[in-house]
Structures are given as structure tokens and as C-alpha cells.
Design an enzyme around this catalytic site. Structure first.
Site, mmCIF file in Angstrom:
data_model
loop_
_atom_site.group_PDB
_atom_site.id
_atom_site.type_symbol
_atom_site.label_atom_id
_atom_site.label_comp_id
_atom_site.label_asym_id
_atom_site.label_seq_id
_atom_site.Cartn_x
_atom_site.Cartn_y
_atom_site.Cartn_z
ATOM 1 N N HIS A 1 85.142 115.485 25.945
ATOM 2 C CA HIS A 1 83.961 116.154 26.517
ATOM 3 C C HIS A 1 83.256 117.044 25.475
ATOM 4 C CE1 HIS A 1 82.090 117.500 30.569
ATOM 5 N NE2 HIS A 1 81.205 117.543 29.583
ATOM 6 N N ARG B 1 79.229 112.518 33.856
ATOM 7 C CA ARG B 1 80.369 113.225 34.439
ATOM 8 C C ARG B 1 81.402 112.172 34.838
ATOM 9 N NH1 ARG B 1 78.917 117.252 32.404
ATOM 10 N NH2 ARG B 1 78.299 119.212 33.375
ATOM 11 N N GLU C 1 89.404 115.170 34.733
ATOM 12 C CA GLU C 1 89.355 115.977 33.532
ATOM 13 C C GLU C 1 90.088 117.311 33.716
ATOM 14 O OE1 GLU C 1 85.405 115.310 31.926
ATOM 15 O OE2 GLU C 1 85.501 117.343 31.136
HETATM 16 P P1 NAP Z 1 68.088 115.499 34.228
HETATM 17 O O1 NAP Z 1 66.975 115.714 33.274
HETATM 18 O O2 NAP Z 1 68.058 116.146 35.557
HETATM 19 O O3 NAP Z 1 68.253 113.919 34.398
HETATM 20 C C1 NAP Z 1 69.027 113.321 35.375
HETATM 21 C C2 NAP Z 1 68.395 111.982 35.718
HETATM 22 O O4 NAP Z 1 69.258 111.294 36.621
HETATM 23 C C3 NAP Z 1 67.029 112.102 36.410
HETATM 24 O O5 NAP Z 1 66.123 111.241 35.785
HETATM 25 C C4 NAP Z 1 67.305 111.638 37.845
HETATM 26 O O6 NAP Z 1 66.207 110.937 38.427
HETATM 27 C C5 NAP Z 1 68.444 110.679 37.610
HETATM 28 N N1 NAP Z 1 69.226 110.416 38.803
HETATM 29 C C6 NAP Z 1 69.646 111.263 39.759
HETATM 30 N N2 NAP Z 1 70.348 110.608 40.696
HETATM 31 C C7 NAP Z 1 70.353 109.302 40.319
HETATM 32 C C8 NAP Z 1 70.886 108.124 40.872
HETATM 33 N N3 NAP Z 1 71.544 108.136 42.055
HETATM 34 N N4 NAP Z 1 70.715 106.960 40.206
HETATM 35 C C9 NAP Z 1 70.023 106.928 39.044
HETATM 36 N N5 NAP Z 1 69.480 108.022 38.473
HETATM 37 C C10 NAP Z 1 69.654 109.181 39.108
HETATM 38 O O7 NAP Z 1 69.480 115.966 33.580
HETATM 39 P P2 NAP Z 1 69.912 115.918 32.027
HETATM 40 O O8 NAP Z 1 69.603 117.214 31.394
HETATM 41 O O9 NAP Z 1 69.391 114.669 31.435
HETATM 42 O O10 NAP Z 1 71.511 115.844 32.215
HETATM 43 C C11 NAP Z 1 72.099 114.749 32.873
HETATM 44 C C12 NAP Z 1 73.587 114.965 33.070
HETATM 45 O O11 NAP Z 1 74.277 114.811 31.839
HETATM 46 C C13 NAP Z 1 73.984 116.379 33.539
HETATM 47 O O12 NAP Z 1 73.859 116.519 34.922
HETATM 48 C C14 NAP Z 1 75.420 116.480 33.086
HETATM 49 O O13 NAP Z 1 76.281 116.099 34.118
HETATM 50 C C15 NAP Z 1 75.518 115.488 31.934
HETATM 51 N N6 NAP Z 1 75.777 116.152 30.642
HETATM 52 C C16 NAP Z 1 76.950 115.915 29.992
HETATM 53 C C17 NAP Z 1 77.184 116.506 28.772
HETATM 54 C C18 NAP Z 1 78.447 116.254 28.021
HETATM 55 O O14 NAP Z 1 78.918 117.147 27.330
HETATM 56 N N7 NAP Z 1 79.037 115.074 28.096
HETATM 57 C C19 NAP Z 1 76.232 117.358 28.201
HETATM 58 C C20 NAP Z 1 75.051 117.579 28.892
HETATM 59 C C21 NAP Z 1 74.829 116.974 30.118
HETATM 60 P P3 NAP Z 1 64.810 111.668 38.794
HETATM 61 O O15 NAP Z 1 64.207 112.045 37.467
HETATM 62 O O16 NAP Z 1 64.034 110.628 39.494
HETATM 63 O O17 NAP Z 1 65.190 112.848 39.633
#
Ligand code: NAP
Length: 323
Positions: A284, A237, A266
Site C-alpha cells: 500500500h 482499495r 489489509e
Molecule cells: P475520485 O476522483 O473521486 O474518482 C473516483 C472515480 O470512481 C470517479 O470517477 C467515480 O465516478 C468512479 N466511481 C465511483 N463508483 C464507481 C463504480 N461503481 N463503478 C465505476 N466507477 C465508479 O477519487 P480519486 O482521487 O481518483 O481516488 C480514487 C480512489 O483511489 C480513492 O477512493 C482511494 O480508495 C484510492 N487511492 C489509493 C491509494 C493508494 O495508496 N493505493 C492512493 C490514493 C487513492 P464519477 O466521477 O462518475 O462519480
């Protein structure tokens, strides 16, 4: 019942909803204003939201009859989840189905910026390729193979992204909120703190959610810790990165380049950023493949349908409201 979809989503999701309910869609390319949102909240039973819809406490306080807010995204930083929980409004997202597509886009950005693909493509397209010669020296880039890859946030997307590095024989470092010894083994990777990851990585890719803790996680100090030869990739993000600090770092050569899919303000992309040639900019499109967007639309529809049947939706982010 009545369902409102705040932006055009794939028809497959809309058709699924239409089998059971009255559905209206905002076909405009512009999102709803606060007043329009407020009115929709009064009129409809369920709303399918997109990540640019800001649903704050004030809006939620006037929406307590809403039976579900189904976000068409995995990230849900656009919705005040705590307030929704207090008002007992279920909120859902679309986890898992966009993992590979988003990880692949991070790789696309990494290749594009390290090998100067957009610039070289524009050169070829303009008919300026006259054979091997001095002019091609400007396209000398960096290899990815055998380098160190830093994954900030090794969740679903971060670990898929890391897994995809296998063919490139890269050393993998990652951070997360909680210890992940199993993932270290599975990925042949090492979990570190952010400082170590930033100082050692040749490519730093962001995959954490946007939370108060990760807002400006990559700030001036973090950028200074990175190698001058390193690249920053952001498909997480926009506000995870202090964009003004990033612009400075790209201008002064504090880092080599950046590949960005998301932006702090954005959809606004600052002119100063757009003017730089060591950055690759995408609008995006992390999850933007036909198959993935279809699956996201169906998932959002399934969440709405379950909530309107009075059931807990499959991807409920605040399940406590059902207990
Ligand atoms: P996820 O499975 O919840 O993974 C998020 C990871 O971030 C988890 O491993 C979490 O740790 C870690 N985390 C949380 N806070 C942190 C911090 N302060 N420092 C380091 N790591 C931290 O989510 P996901 O499905 O992979 O998606 C991740 C993000 O990608 C979404 O929230 C979204 O904002 C973004 N996204 C963007 C697009 C795009 O179109 N560009 C598309 C999809 C998603 P723990 O496992 O220990 O809780």
C-alpha cells in the site's frame, strides 16, 4: 486546543499544527485499539486519522465534541461519513495532491507484472545471470504498447493514469458513475459498461473508491469475463476485489497476472497469494513519495487548523453540517 495524530505523518504537518495547538502523535507502528480510540476521542479536540483507523458509528456516537476528523488519505471508506454527519463532526480528506503519485504506481505495477520485473531482478541480484541463454526464457513477458487499457473509475487518479498511456499508443476504455463525454474527447477514450471493459481490456486498472456498490466489484464472474491473457491492477482499495476469487483466477490461469498495492484483509496478505509468481505485491505505497506525503500532511493540518478556527475546512466531505 489538543490534536491527536494516530500514526506518524511527515513532520511538516505536525510542525504546522504545533504552531497553534498541543499535538500528540502515536509513534508506535501499531494502530490504536477501539478502547484507546474511545479515550482519545474524549481527550482531544481534533484527530488526524489514517486509512487503517476504523471509525464507526459507535465510536462517533461517543465523540460529538470532536471538532474535526482529518483523514490523511483521499479515500475515506474507513470512516462512517453518514454517522459523522449525523453527529455533526466534519470529516476531511486529501484529494488531488496524490493523484499523479498513485497513477504512477499503477503503471509501475503494470510494467512489473507484465515484464516479470521482480522475478528477473531477484535472478540478477542472486548472481544467476550467465548471459543470454535458455534460462532467460522464463522472463518472457507481455508488451503494453498498442494494447487496450481498461480504467475502472475515471476520476482524478483514473484519468491521470489513462492520460499517462499516451506514449504507449493504447486504446482506452473507462467506466465511471456518471457519463463523461468531455473526458472521452480529452483522453481519446470510450466510456463503456464494466462488462465490455472487462471483456476487451488487456490491462484492467481499478481506481474507484470503496463503497457498498464497489465492494467485490471484481468477483469470480468479473474475473471470468477478463481475457486469459489480461492483467488486473489494484491501487484502489482491497475489498473492491474478491481476493479469494482472484487467488483462484491467478492459480487456474483465468487471468495472466495481477499487480496489487491493496488487499482485502489489509495488512494481512494471504499466504496463498504470496506464493503465486504471477502477482506483484506492494505494501500500500500508492501515494508514498516524499513530496506527495508532505503535501498530504500539510493538507490534513490545514483542514484541522481551519476547523479549530471554527471555519469550514477546505476539504470537508460533509459540508452540509455547516448549512
Ligand atoms: P475520485 O476522483 O473521486 O474518482 C473516483 C472515480 O470512481 C470517479 O470517477 C467515480 O465516478 C468512479 N466511481 C465511483 N463508483 C464507481 C463504480 N461503481 N463503478 C465505476 N466507477 C465508479 O477519487 P480519486 O482521487 O481518483 O481516488 C480514487 C480512489 O483511489 C480513492 O477512493 C482511494 O480508495 C484510492 N487511492 C489509493 C491509494 C493508494 O495508496 N493505493 C492512493 C490514493 C487513492 P464519477 O466521477 O462518475 O462519480
Amino acid at each position: 486546543m489538543k490534536v491527536y495524530v494516530t500514526r506518524q505523518i511527515p513532520q511538516i504537518g505536525i510542525d504546522k499544527l504545533k504552531q497553534y495547538h498541543d499535538v500528540d502523535v502515536n509513534w508506535d507502528s501499531v494502530g490504536l485499539s477501539r478502547d484507546q480510540f474511545s479515550a482519545k476521542f474524549q481527550e482531544y479536540d481534533a484527530i488526524v486519522t489514517v486509512l487503517s483507523d476504523r471509525i464507526d458509528r459507535d465510536l462517533l456516537s461517543r465523540a460529538d465534541h470532536i471538532k474535526v476528523l482529518a483523514n490523511y488519505a483521499v479515500g475515506y471508506d474507513n470512516i462512517d461519513l453518514q454517522a459523522a454527519t449525523e453527529y455533526r463532526i466534519p470529516v476531511t480528506n486529501t484529494p488531488g495532491v496524490l493523484t499523479e503519485s498513485t497513477a504512477e504506481l499503477a503503471w509501475t505495477l503494470m510494467f512489473a507484472v507484465a515484464r516479470q520485473v521482480p522475478k528477473a531482478e531477484a535472478f540478477a541480484r542472486a548472481g544467476r545471470f550467465e548471459g543470454w541463454g535458455r534460462s532467460l526464457l522464463m522472463f518472457l513477458g507481455d508488451d503494453l504498447s498498442h494494447k487496450t487499457l481498461g480504467v475502472v473509475g475515471a476520476g482524478r487518479i483514473g484519468s491521470a493514469f489513462a492520460r499517462m498511456s499516451r506514449g504507449f499508443d493504447m486504446k482506452i476504455l473507462f467506466t465511471a458513475n456518471s457519463p463523461k463525454p468531455e473526458l472521452e474527447k480529452k483522453l481519446n477514450a470510450r466510456q463503456t459498461d464494466l462488462e465490455e471493459l472487462l471483456t476487451q481490456s488487456d490491462f484492467v486498472s481499478l481506481h474507484c473508491p470503496l463503497t457498498p456498490k464497489t465492494h467485490h466489484l471484481i468477483n469470480e464472474k468479473a474475473l471470468q469475463l477478463m481475457k486469459k491473457s489480461a492483467y488486473l491492477i489494484n491501487t484502489a482499495r482491497g475489498p473492491v476485489v474478491d481476493e479469494l476469487a482472484l487467488i483462484d483466477a491467478l492459480k487456474t490461469g483465468e487471468i495472466a497476472g495481477a499487480g496489487l498495492d491493496v488487499y482485502e484483509w489489509e495488512p494481512k496478505i494471504p499466504e496463498e497469494l504470496r506464493a503465486l509468481d504471477n502477482v506483484v505485491l506492494l505494501p500500500h505505497i500508492g501515494s508514498a513519495t516524499v513530496a506527495t506525503r508532505n503535501r498530504m500532511a500539510e493538507m490534513a493540518a490545514d483542514n484541522v487548523l481551519a476547523a479549530l478556527r471554527g471555519e469550514k475546512p477546505p476539504n470537508c466531505l460533509n459540508p452540509d453540517i455547516y448549512s
